[in-house]
Design a protein around this motif. Sequence first.
Motif, PDB file in Angstrom:
ATOM      1  N   LYS A   1      -0.864 -11.991   7.783  1.00 48.33           N
ATOM      2  CA  LYS A   1       0.413 -12.032   7.077  1.00 48.33           C
ATOM      3  C   LYS A   1       1.087 -10.674   7.019  1.00 48.33           C
ATOM      4  CE  LYS A   1      -0.512 -16.014   4.132  1.00 48.33           C
ATOM      5  NZ  LYS A   1      -0.538 -16.532   2.746  1.00 48.33           N
ATOM      6  N   GLY A   2       0.339  -9.609   7.356  1.00 51.07           N
ATOM      7  CA  GLY A   2       0.932  -8.288   7.354  1.00 51.07           C
ATOM      8  C   GLY A   2       0.646  -7.521   6.077  1.00 51.07           C
ATOM      9  N   THR A   3       0.500  -6.193   6.229  1.00 48.15           N
ATOM     10  CA  THR A   3       0.331  -5.287   5.093  1.00 48.15           C
ATOM     11  C   THR A   3       1.524  -4.359   5.048  1.00 48.15           C
ATOM     12  OG1 THR A   3      -2.082  -5.306   5.272  1.00 48.15           O
ATOM     13  CG2 THR A   3      -1.076  -3.477   4.046  1.00 48.15           C
ATOM     14  N   LYS A   4       2.198  -4.331   3.909  1.00 50.83           N
ATOM     15  CA  LYS A   4       3.365  -3.462   3.753  1.00 50.83           C
ATOM     16  C   LYS A   4       2.907  -2.084   3.321  1.00 50.83           C
ATOM     17  CE  LYS A   4       8.010  -3.354   1.827  1.00 50.83           C
ATOM     18  NZ  LYS A   4       9.029  -4.096   1.045  1.00 50.83           N
ATOM     19  N   LEU A   5       3.239  -1.075   4.123  1.00 54.02           N
ATOM     20  CA  LEU A   5       2.839   0.305   3.874  1.00 54.02           C
ATOM     21  C   LEU A   5       4.047   1.145   3.521  1.00 54.02           C
ATOM     22  CD1 LEU A   5       0.793   2.712   4.055  1.00 54.02           C
ATOM     23  CD2 LEU A   5       1.425   2.879   6.479  1.00 54.02           C
ATOM     24  N   SER A   6       3.882   1.967   2.498  1.00 49.80           N
ATOM     25  CA  SER A   6       4.926   2.915   2.129  1.00 49.80           C
ATOM     26  C   SER A   6       4.292   4.302   2.069  1.00 49.80           C
ATOM     27  CB  SER A   6       5.517   2.536   0.764  1.00 49.80           C
ATOM     28  OG  SER A   6       6.471   3.496   0.359  1.00 49.80           O
ATOM     29  N   VAL A   7       4.842   5.240   2.821  1.00 51.45           N
ATOM     30  CA  VAL A   7       4.357   6.619   2.838  1.00 51.45           C
ATOM     31  C   VAL A   7       5.393   7.475   2.123  1.00 51.45           C
ATOM     32  CG1 VAL A   7       3.616   8.562   4.249  1.00 51.45           C
ATOM     33  CG2 VAL A   7       3.182   6.213   5.035  1.00 51.45           C
ATOM     34  N   LYS A   8       4.978   8.045   1.010  1.00 50.89           N
ATOM     35  CA  LYS A   8       5.909   8.808   0.165  1.00 50.89           C
ATOM     36  C   LYS A   8       5.941  10.269   0.573  1.00 50.89           C
ATOM     37  CE  LYS A   8       6.633   5.216  -2.494  1.00 50.89           C
ATOM     38  NZ  LYS A   8       7.936   4.489  -2.454  1.00 50.89           N
ATOM     39  N   PRO A   9       7.141  10.844   0.706  1.00 50.94           N
ATOM     40  CA  PRO A   9       7.229  12.272   1.065  1.00 50.94           C
ATOM     41  C   PRO A   9       6.695  13.166  -0.057  1.00 50.94           C
ATOM     42  CG  PRO A   9       9.403  11.221   1.117  1.00 50.94           C
ATOM     43  CD  PRO A   9       8.435  10.211   0.583  1.00 50.94           C
TER      44      PRO A   9
ATOM     45  N   ILE B   1      -4.659   9.691   5.141  1.00 54.51           N
ATOM     46  CA  ILE B   1      -5.209   8.788   6.155  1.00 54.51           C
ATOM     47  C   ILE B   1      -5.096   7.370   5.609  1.00 54.51           C
ATOM     48  CG2 ILE B   1      -7.270   8.077   7.430  1.00 54.51           C
ATOM     49  CD1 ILE B   1      -8.225  10.978   7.299  1.00 54.51           C
ATOM     50  N   VAL B   2      -4.521   6.500   6.418  1.00 57.31           N
ATOM     51  CA  VAL B   2      -4.311   5.116   6.010  1.00 57.31           C
ATOM     52  C   VAL B   2      -5.293   4.224   6.751  1.00 57.31           C
ATOM     53  CG1 VAL B   2      -2.680   3.185   5.983  1.00 57.31           C
ATOM     54  CG2 VAL B   2      -1.869   5.528   5.564  1.00 57.31           C
ATOM     55  N   SER B   3      -5.871   3.293   6.041  1.00 59.46           N
ATOM     56  CA  SER B   3      -6.769   2.314   6.638  1.00 59.46           C
ATOM     57  C   SER B   3      -6.228   0.918   6.376  1.00 59.46           C
ATOM     58  CB  SER B   3      -8.173   2.451   6.032  1.00 59.46           C
ATOM     59  OG  SER B   3      -9.017   1.400   6.484  1.00 59.46           O
ATOM     60  N   LEU B   4      -5.955   0.183   7.443  1.00 60.94           N
ATOM     61  CA  LEU B   4      -5.455  -1.184   7.349  1.00 60.94           C
ATOM     62  C   LEU B   4      -6.494  -2.100   7.991  1.00 60.94           C
ATOM     63  CD1 LEU B   4      -1.871  -0.331   8.583  1.00 60.94           C
ATOM     64  CD2 LEU B   4      -2.543  -0.751   6.223  1.00 60.94           C
ATOM     65  N   ASN B   5      -6.707  -3.265   7.391  1.00 65.49           N
ATOM     66  CA  ASN B   5      -7.830  -4.093   7.833  1.00 65.49           C
ATOM     67  C   ASN B   5      -7.461  -5.569   7.926  1.00 65.49           C
ATOM     68  OD1 ASN B   5      -9.749  -1.756   7.352  1.00 65.49           O
ATOM     69  ND2 ASN B   5      -9.021  -2.128   5.274  1.00 65.49           N
ATOM     70  N   CYS B   6      -8.192  -6.248   8.785  1.00 70.20           N
ATOM     71  CA  CYS B   6      -8.118  -7.698   8.884  1.00 70.20           C
ATOM     72  C   CYS B   6      -9.516  -8.250   9.092  1.00 70.20           C
ATOM     73  CB  CYS B   6      -7.233  -8.146  10.043  1.00 70.20           C
ATOM     74  SG  CYS B   6      -5.473  -7.871   9.801  1.00 70.20           S
ATOM     75  N   THR B   7      -9.750  -9.411   8.517  1.00 67.40           N
ATOM     76  CA  THR B   7     -10.974 -10.137   8.814  1.00 67.40           C
ATOM     77  C   THR B   7     -10.597 -11.460   9.454  1.00 67.40           C
ATOM     78  OG1 THR B   7     -11.009 -11.153   6.611  1.00 67.40           O
ATOM     79  CG2 THR B   7     -12.216  -9.095   6.891  1.00 67.40           C
ATOM     80  N   TYR B   8     -11.522 -12.009  10.217  1.00 64.98           N
ATOM     81  CA  TYR B   8     -11.235 -13.264  10.894  1.00 64.98           C
ATOM     82  C   TYR B   8     -12.485 -14.134  10.912  1.00 64.98           C
ATOM     83  CZ  TYR B   8     -13.383 -10.990  14.984  1.00 64.98           C
ATOM     84  OH  TYR B   8     -14.236 -10.340  15.846  1.00 64.98           O
ATOM     85  N   SER B   9     -12.281 -15.397  11.174  1.00 60.66           N
ATOM     86  CA  SER B   9     -13.401 -16.335  11.114  1.00 60.66           C
ATOM     87  C   SER B   9     -13.794 -16.884  12.483  1.00 60.66           C
ATOM     88  CB  SER B   9     -13.065 -17.501  10.184  1.00 60.66           C
ATOM     89  OG  SER B   9     -11.890 -18.158  10.631  1.00 60.66           O
TER      90      SER B   9
ATOM     91  N   THR C   1       5.719  -2.741   7.803  1.00 61.83           N
ATOM     92  CA  THR C   1       4.689  -3.769   7.651  1.00 61.83           C
ATOM     93  C   THR C   1       3.856  -3.802   8.921  1.00 61.83           C
ATOM     94  OG1 THR C   1       6.021  -5.101   6.136  1.00 61.83           O
ATOM     95  CG2 THR C   1       4.248  -6.231   7.307  1.00 61.83           C
ATOM     96  N   TYR C   2       2.545  -3.803   8.751  1.00 64.02           N
ATOM     97  CA  TYR C   2       1.623  -3.787   9.891  1.00 64.02           C
ATOM     98  C   TYR C   2       0.953  -5.153  10.003  1.00 64.02           C
ATOM     99  CZ  TYR C   2       2.487   1.156  10.232  1.00 64.02           C
ATOM    100  OH  TYR C   2       3.108   2.369  10.407  1.00 64.02           O
ATOM    101  N   LEU C   3       1.071  -5.749  11.175  1.00 64.25           N
ATOM    102  CA  LEU C   3       0.534  -7.078  11.433  1.00 64.25           C
ATOM    103  C   LEU C   3      -0.641  -6.970  12.395  1.00 64.25           C
ATOM    104  CD1 LEU C   3       3.939  -8.804  12.325  1.00 64.25           C
ATOM    105  CD2 LEU C   3       2.854  -8.783  10.094  1.00 64.25           C
ATOM    106  N   CYS C   4      -1.756  -7.607  12.040  1.00 58.51           N
ATOM    107  CA  CYS C   4      -2.821  -7.747  13.018  1.00 58.51           C
ATOM    108  C   CYS C   4      -2.637  -9.091  13.726  1.00 58.51           C
ATOM    109  CB  CYS C   4      -4.203  -7.660  12.384  1.00 58.51           C
ATOM    110  SG  CYS C   4      -4.610  -8.961  11.207  1.00 58.51           S
TER     111      CYS C   4
ATOM    112  N   LEU D   1       0.843  -1.163   0.000  1.00 58.11           N
ATOM    113  CA  LEU D   1       0.000   0.000   0.000  1.00 58.11           C
ATOM    114  C   LEU D   1       0.895   1.235   0.000  1.00 58.11           C
ATOM    115  CD1 LEU D   1      -2.880   1.172   0.322  1.00 58.11           C
ATOM    116  CD2 LEU D   1      -2.571   0.998   2.808  1.00 58.11           C
ATOM    117  N   SER D   2       0.706   2.099  -0.982  1.00 54.35           N
ATOM    118  CA  SER D   2       1.539   3.288  -1.103  1.00 54.35           C
ATOM    119  C   SER D   2       0.641   4.518  -1.024  1.00 54.35           C
ATOM    120  CB  SER D   2       2.308   3.265  -2.429  1.00 54.35           C
ATOM    121  OG  SER D   2       3.147   4.396  -2.526  1.00 54.35           O
ATOM    122  N   VAL D   3       0.984   5.440  -0.137  1.00 57.24           N
ATOM    123  CA  VAL D   3       0.174   6.644   0.050  1.00 57.24           C
ATOM    124  C   VAL D   3       1.093   7.855   0.144  1.00 57.24           C
ATOM    125  CG1 VAL D   3      -1.610   5.342   1.295  1.00 57.24           C
ATOM    126  CG2 VAL D   3       0.171   6.539   2.572  1.00 57.24           C
TER     127      VAL D   3
END
Lengths: 113, 112
Positions: A105-113, A18-26, A86-89, A11-13
């Motif tokens: 498994k984690g979401t890799k986030l990159s915030v560009k200046p 504003i960043v939104s990171l999500n996880c679903t579970y069973s 990387t953000y892990l839930c 995910l590159s912003v």
Amino acid sequence: QKEVEQDPGPLSVPEGAIVSLNCTYSNSAFQYFMWYRQYSRKGPELLMYTYSSGNKEDGRFTAQVDKSSKYISLFIRDSQPSDSATYLCAMSGYGGSQGNLIFGKGTKLSVKP
Amino acid sequence: SAVISQKPSRDICQRGTSLTIQCQVDSQVTMMFWYRQQPGQSLTLIATANQGSEATYESGFVIDKFPISRPNLTFSTLTVSNMSPEDSSIYLCSVEIGYEQYFGPGTRLTVT
């Protein structure tokens, strides 16, 4: 179906977004929910720890849990290049060591200046 | 929180050999955990190490392959035995303080 699903990104912003990171579970038994941040070649760092449904805010970070939808989110306001990681839930049915943490498994986030 | 260190930080090992990873914490903790983080995969718990008792292993992990020691409340070791390339991974220890788990920096293992 895996117990915890997390979009790996990347995910590159732009800086300031504003960043939104999500996880679903069973597993409906999950009651404890965590978000970890992991910089490259470092161990995971605990960011947020929440119990059951609701919101929790800490500075620029807000964690939301919707148990009815089995969905958790982490919002990052005014994102900075230093948030690039990387953000892990993670979640558990019991508090502390009584419950095995199940990670996404984690979401890799990159915030560009 | 806690300050957790691991040794070595990385290593390259030959197939069939064993490597012992050390985990040191700056405070006394009851519960320590060992995780594996394979590329593209979730962090997976290998075992829980409680001082004074045998480690408890998760499904798919056995003591003969991953023997663990926990001699005191600040230290633990994980040995990866008879290694194969499939054991190439990052190995992390973590500790529990309150209801929260904190992680060490990890040991990056490559098996050739």
